[in-house]
Design a protein around this motif. Structure first.
Motif, mmCIF file in Angstrom:
data_model
loop_
_atom_site.group_PDB
_atom_site.id
_atom_site.type_symbol
_atom_site.label_atom_id
_atom_site.label_comp_id
_atom_site.label_asym_id
_atom_site.label_seq_id
_atom_site.Cartn_x
_atom_site.Cartn_y
_atom_site.Cartn_z
ATOM 1 N N LEU A 54 35.379 42.896 51.751
ATOM 2 C CA LEU A 54 35.889 43.033 50.396
ATOM 3 C C LEU A 54 34.844 43.722 49.529
ATOM 4 O O LEU A 54 33.663 43.418 49.609
ATOM 5 C CB LEU A 54 36.238 41.658 49.820
ATOM 6 C CG LEU A 54 37.343 40.911 50.554
ATOM 7 C CD1 LEU A 54 37.524 39.523 49.963
ATOM 8 C CD2 LEU A 54 38.646 41.683 50.502
ATOM 9 N N ASP A 55 35.297 44.666 48.704
ATOM 10 C CA ASP A 55 34.414 45.402 47.811
ATOM 11 C C ASP A 55 34.013 44.567 46.601
ATOM 12 O O ASP A 55 33.116 44.934 45.865
ATOM 13 C CB ASP A 55 35.105 46.671 47.299
ATOM 14 C CG ASP A 55 35.368 47.668 48.417
ATOM 15 O OD1 ASP A 55 34.697 47.595 49.461
ATOM 16 O OD2 ASP A 55 36.256 48.515 48.240
ATOM 17 N N GLN A 56 34.705 43.486 46.392
ATOM 18 C CA GLN A 56 34.484 42.649 45.227
ATOM 19 C C GLN A 56 34.759 41.210 45.639
ATOM 20 O O GLN A 56 35.633 40.950 46.459
ATOM 21 C CB GLN A 56 35.455 43.088 44.125
ATOM 22 C CG GLN A 56 35.301 42.390 42.816
ATOM 23 C CD GLN A 56 36.327 42.914 41.837
ATOM 24 O OE1 GLN A 56 37.513 42.632 41.971
ATOM 25 N NE2 GLN A 56 35.885 43.691 40.874
ATOM 26 N N PRO A 58 36.343 37.671 45.271
ATOM 27 C CA PRO A 58 37.490 37.108 44.556
ATOM 28 C C PRO A 58 37.040 36.012 43.603
ATOM 29 O O PRO A 58 36.116 35.263 43.894
ATOM 30 C CB PRO A 58 38.369 36.548 45.670
ATOM 31 C CG PRO A 58 37.469 36.379 46.826
ATOM 32 C CD PRO A 58 36.368 37.371 46.680
ATOM 33 N N GLN A 69 43.968 36.766 44.523
ATOM 34 C CA GLN A 69 43.045 37.859 44.240
ATOM 35 C C GLN A 69 42.614 38.563 45.528
ATOM 36 O O GLN A 69 42.496 39.785 45.554
ATOM 37 C CB GLN A 69 41.825 37.389 43.471
ATOM 38 C CG GLN A 69 41.001 38.596 43.045
ATOM 39 C CD GLN A 69 39.888 38.292 42.111
ATOM 40 O OE1 GLN A 69 39.524 37.147 41.938
ATOM 41 N NE2 GLN A 69 39.333 39.314 41.507
ATOM 42 N N VAL A 70 42.390 37.820 46.600
ATOM 43 C CA VAL A 70 42.054 38.457 47.879
ATOM 44 C C VAL A 70 43.190 39.382 48.300
ATOM 45 O O VAL A 70 42.952 40.509 48.737
ATOM 46 C CB VAL A 70 41.756 37.413 48.978
ATOM 47 C CG1 VAL A 70 41.668 38.067 50.348
ATOM 48 C CG2 VAL A 70 40.458 36.672 48.670
ATOM 49 N N ARG A 72 45.276 40.932 46.359
ATOM 50 C CA ARG A 72 45.211 42.114 45.492
ATOM 51 C C ARG A 72 44.098 43.058 45.947
ATOM 52 O O ARG A 72 44.273 44.275 45.947
ATOM 53 C CB ARG A 72 44.970 41.705 44.045
ATOM 54 C CG ARG A 72 46.181 41.170 43.367
ATOM 55 C CD ARG A 72 45.934 40.989 41.874
ATOM 56 N NE ARG A 72 46.953 40.128 41.336
ATOM 57 C CZ ARG A 72 46.724 39.077 40.562
ATOM 58 N NH1 ARG A 72 45.499 38.758 40.210
ATOM 59 N NH2 ARG A 72 47.718 38.352 40.122
ATOM 60 N N LEU A 73 42.942 42.498 46.291
ATOM 61 C CA LEU A 73 41.825 43.318 46.765
ATOM 62 C C LEU A 73 42.221 44.060 48.034
ATOM 63 O O LEU A 73 41.910 45.236 48.203
ATOM 64 C CB LEU A 73 40.591 42.457 47.005
ATOM 65 C CG LEU A 73 39.919 41.883 45.760
ATOM 66 C CD1 LEU A 73 38.870 40.847 46.158
ATOM 67 C CD2 LEU A 73 39.308 42.970 44.908
ATOM 68 N N THR A 78 42.325 45.682 42.619
ATOM 69 C CA THR A 78 41.165 45.562 41.731
ATOM 70 C C THR A 78 39.873 45.507 42.521
ATOM 71 O O THR A 78 39.065 44.619 42.352
ATOM 72 C CB THR A 78 41.266 44.305 40.848
ATOM 73 O OG1 THR A 78 41.362 43.161 41.713
ATOM 74 C CG2 THR A 78 42.422 44.347 39.905
ATOM 75 N N GLY A 79 39.650 46.437 43.393
ATOM 76 C CA GLY A 79 38.393 46.445 44.121
ATOM 77 C C GLY A 79 38.553 46.926 45.528
ATOM 78 O O GLY A 79 37.709 47.628 46.041
ATOM 79 N N ALA A 81 39.302 46.926 49.769
ATOM 80 C CA ALA A 81 38.616 46.411 50.937
ATOM 81 C C ALA A 81 38.313 47.580 51.833
ATOM 82 O O ALA A 81 39.029 48.572 51.860
ATOM 83 C CB ALA A 81 39.501 45.401 51.663
#
Length: 101
Positions: A54-56, A58, A69-70, A72-73, A78-79, A81
């Motif tokens: 993941l780039d961000q 959660p 949120q994972v 969505r990632l 929002t970020g 993978a």
């Protein structure tokens, strides 16, 4: 494919010994006795199972919020993978900014 929520719930039960009857989408990590170190470990297990990085990190106070949120990632919302094949040659170590789950 297994849902992110189900994967996180299974991880909490199998790896951290959280009783299944305590695991539900509205359960907070505090209620589940999952501290920040355990959250990092859980995220690593999820990334490994999904074969992504993941780039961000959660964020979320409940299991359901974090799972959403994972998802969505992973969808690039929002970020995003990256494939877990590893960073490109010459890239430094990956960092995950911001608070975890």
């Amino acid at each position: 494919m297994e849902s992110v929520y189900h994967m996180m719930a299974t991880t909490l039960s199998e790896h951290f010994g959280v009783p299944e009857e305590h695991i539900h989408p509205d359960a907070t990590f505090e209620e589940l006795d999952i501290d920040s170190l355990a959250r990092v470990e859980m995220l690593a297990v999820v990334e490994d199972r999904l074969k992504v990085t993941l780039d961000q990190e959660p964020r979320g106070t409940t299991l359901g919020e974090a799972a959403t949120q994972v998802e969505r990632l992973l969808a690039g919302g929002t970020g995003g993978a990256a494939a877990a094949a590893g960073p490109p040659p010459g890239a430094g170590p990956a960092s995950l900014p911001g608070p975890l789950l």
